[in-house]
Design an enzyme around this catalytic site. Structure first.
Site, PDB file in Angstrom:
ATOM      1  N   GLU A 192       6.137   7.356  17.114  1.00 13.85           N
ATOM      2  CA  GLU A 192       6.063   6.124  17.901  1.00 13.85           C
ATOM      3  C   GLU A 192       6.183   4.942  16.932  1.00 13.85           C
ATOM      4  O   GLU A 192       5.577   4.962  15.853  1.00 13.85           O
ATOM      5  CB  GLU A 192       4.718   6.037  18.631  1.00 13.85           C
ATOM      6  N   TRP A 205      16.179  -1.959  -6.158  1.00 16.55           N
ATOM      7  CA  TRP A 205      16.762  -2.195  -7.491  1.00 16.55           C
ATOM      8  C   TRP A 205      17.787  -3.316  -7.452  1.00 16.55           C
ATOM      9  O   TRP A 205      18.162  -3.853  -8.480  1.00 16.55           O
ATOM     10  CB  TRP A 205      17.423  -0.916  -8.041  1.00 16.55           C
ATOM     11  N   ASP A 265       6.208  -5.131   5.317  1.00 14.21           N
ATOM     12  CA  ASP A 265       7.265  -6.117   5.093  1.00 14.21           C
ATOM     13  C   ASP A 265       6.751  -7.538   5.301  1.00 14.21           C
ATOM     14  O   ASP A 265       5.842  -7.773   6.099  1.00 14.21           O
ATOM     15  CB  ASP A 265       8.429  -5.827   6.065  1.00 14.21           C
ATOM     16  N   GLY A 266       7.376  -8.459   4.577  1.00 17.10           N
ATOM     17  CA  GLY A 266       7.082  -9.879   4.801  1.00 17.10           C
ATOM     18  C   GLY A 266       6.369 -10.570   3.655  1.00 17.10           C
ATOM     19  O   GLY A 266       5.996 -11.740   3.777  1.00 17.10           O
ATOM     20  N   LEU A 273      -8.918  10.741   2.769  1.00 13.70           N
ATOM     21  CA  LEU A 273      -7.601  10.216   3.151  1.00 13.70           C
ATOM     22  C   LEU A 273      -6.511  10.682   2.171  1.00 13.70           C
ATOM     23  O   LEU A 273      -6.680  10.595   0.955  1.00 13.70           O
ATOM     24  CB  LEU A 273      -7.647   8.681   3.166  1.00 13.70           C
ATOM     25  N   HIS A 307       3.614 -10.469  -3.079  1.00 14.94           N
ATOM     26  CA  HIS A 307       3.370  -9.046  -3.349  1.00 14.94           C
ATOM     27  C   HIS A 307       1.907  -8.822  -3.741  1.00 14.94           C
ATOM     28  O   HIS A 307       1.315  -7.808  -3.376  1.00 14.94           O
ATOM     29  CB  HIS A 307       4.329  -8.530  -4.432  1.00 14.94           C
TER      30      HIS A 307
HETATM   31  C1  FPP Z   1       8.518  -6.110   1.455  1.00 12.16           C
HETATM   32  O1  FPP Z   1       8.395  -7.476   1.384  1.00 12.16           O
HETATM   33  C2  FPP Z   1       7.633  -5.503   0.514  1.00 12.16           C
HETATM   34  C3  FPP Z   1       7.997  -4.906  -0.634  1.00 12.16           C
HETATM   35  C4  FPP Z   1       9.396  -4.774  -1.097  1.00 12.16           C
HETATM   36  C5  FPP Z   1       7.007  -4.363  -1.543  1.00 12.16           C
HETATM   37  C6  FPP Z   1       5.769  -3.863  -0.874  1.00 12.16           C
HETATM   38  C7  FPP Z   1       4.739  -3.796  -1.890  1.00 12.16           C
HETATM   39  C8  FPP Z   1       3.452  -4.096  -1.695  1.00 12.16           C
HETATM   40  C9  FPP Z   1       2.838  -4.463  -0.423  1.00 12.16           C
HETATM   41  C10 FPP Z   1       2.546  -4.046  -2.815  1.00 12.16           C
HETATM   42  C11 FPP Z   1       2.673  -2.855  -3.659  1.00 12.16           C
HETATM   43  C12 FPP Z   1       1.764  -1.788  -3.285  1.00 12.16           C
HETATM   44  C13 FPP Z   1       1.326  -0.928  -4.194  1.00 12.16           C
HETATM   45  C14 FPP Z   1       0.624   0.273  -3.738  1.00 12.16           C
HETATM   46  C15 FPP Z   1       1.525  -1.167  -5.613  1.00 12.16           C
HETATM   47  P1  FPP Z   1       9.677  -8.347   1.096  1.00 12.16           P
HETATM   48  O2  FPP Z   1       9.620  -8.780  -0.320  1.00 12.16           O
HETATM   49  O3  FPP Z   1      10.900  -7.602   1.486  1.00 12.16           O
HETATM   50  O4  FPP Z   1       9.404  -9.545   2.051  1.00 12.16           O
HETATM   51  P2  FPP Z   1      10.472 -10.455   2.802  1.00 12.16           P
HETATM   52  O5  FPP Z   1      11.161  -9.569   3.797  1.00 12.16           O
HETATM   53  O6  FPP Z   1       9.616 -11.477   3.448  1.00 12.16           O
HETATM   54  O7  FPP Z   1      11.363 -11.016   1.740  1.00 12.16           O
END
Ligand code: FPP
Length: 245
Positions: free
Chosen positions: A206, A68, A19-20, A130, A36
């Site tokens: 955990e 979505w 996240d983030g 992995l 992203h």
């Molecule tokens: C959360 O950040 C992240 C996501 C919704 C997408 C996570 C995707 C990736 C790390 C890349 C994709 C990976 C692959 C394998 C293709 P957020 O947008 O919710 O961030 P925010 O909370 O700061 O708004």
């Protein structure tokens, strides 16, 4: 020197809520898409390290069924990221003996992405390094609904007596069938919730909350999280005396 109080818990399965990304890009005045892209870079660079640590299973949350609800342009960017990730990284992941499984609901995902998903799973099927699960169009509740439907079909077909339903039957009908439950869940980006991720599987996991935003998460921070995990006292509902047995 080894800390004598240190517990060496077995880390067989690591799960991560990455996240983030959005906040990372906003802080830098960049479009969310760049966050992203930074997120994919972060994942790519950590995969090698997780391999070196010989952690057998890794599950990452990449696209939630709730995502979505985001603007169409961001959804399309996230689809493109998975497309690009598979197209660019698949051969290297395969060379590194990584087995890929995409967990989640395939309905609603563009058909070309589903084909890429299937080809990545097929190519890496026999790899025994992995085991990487990418949760895409995934949510824990949706997974449980799907599991209940499958169990209902078995009952209807006369293959299962409802009295025989047990925890194993439920586990074996989840997208994660055959994979042990996570030992450690890391969530970056400072929020403290599990956001519909692996609801059944996290029963005794955990949890480690990390302040850093996902694109800034690196080897050192992962190492700190793992050290913290090794010092946790895992009891699985038991008390100290019964753990010695
Ligand atoms: C959360 O950040 C992240 C996501 C919704 C997408 C996570 C995707 C990736 C790390 C890349 C994709 C990976 C692959 C394998 C293709 P957020 O947008 O919710 O961030 P925010 O909370 O700061 O708004």
């Amino acid at each position: 020197m080894k800390d004598s109080n240190k517990r060496e818990n077995n880390l067989s399965h690591l799960a991560i809520i990455m996240d983030g990304n959005g906040r990372w890009s906003e802080k830098k005045g960049l479009p969310r898409e760049d966050g992203h892209i930074g997120g994919v870079k972060s994942l790519r660079s950590l995969l090698g390290y997780i391999g070196e640590l010989e952690i057998p299973y890794l599950t990452v949350f990449s696209f939630s069924t709730d995502n979505w609800k985001r603007p169409k342009s961001e959804i399309s960017n996230l689809m493109n990221l998975l497309r690009k990730f598979i197209q660019t990284d698949l051969i290297e992941l395969h060379m590194n003996n990584i087995k890929i499984r995409i967990i989640g609901n395939r309905e609603g995902i563009p058909s070309d992405v589903v084909k890429l998903i299937e080809s990545s799973e097929l190519l890496t099927e026999d790899n025994n390094g992995l085991y990487l699960q990418i949760a895409f169009n995934y949510s824990g509740r949706d997974e449980l609904v799907n599991s209940v439907k499958k169990i209902g079909s078995s009952i209807k077909a006369g293959d299962l007596d409802p009295h025989n339903i047990n925890e194993d039957i439920i586990s074996n009908n989840l997208f994660t069938a055959g994979v042990p439950d996570p030992d450690l869940l890391i969530r970056t980006g400072s929020e403290k919730r599990i956001s519909n991720f692996l609801l059944w599987q996290l029963a005794y996991t955990e949890i480690y909350f990390e302040e850093a935003l996902w694109p800034d998460f690196n080897k050192e921070l992962l190492s700190e999280a793992i050290d913290d995990f090794h010092n946790r006292y895992r009891r699985f509902g038991r008390i100290e005396e019964s753990l010695k047995k």
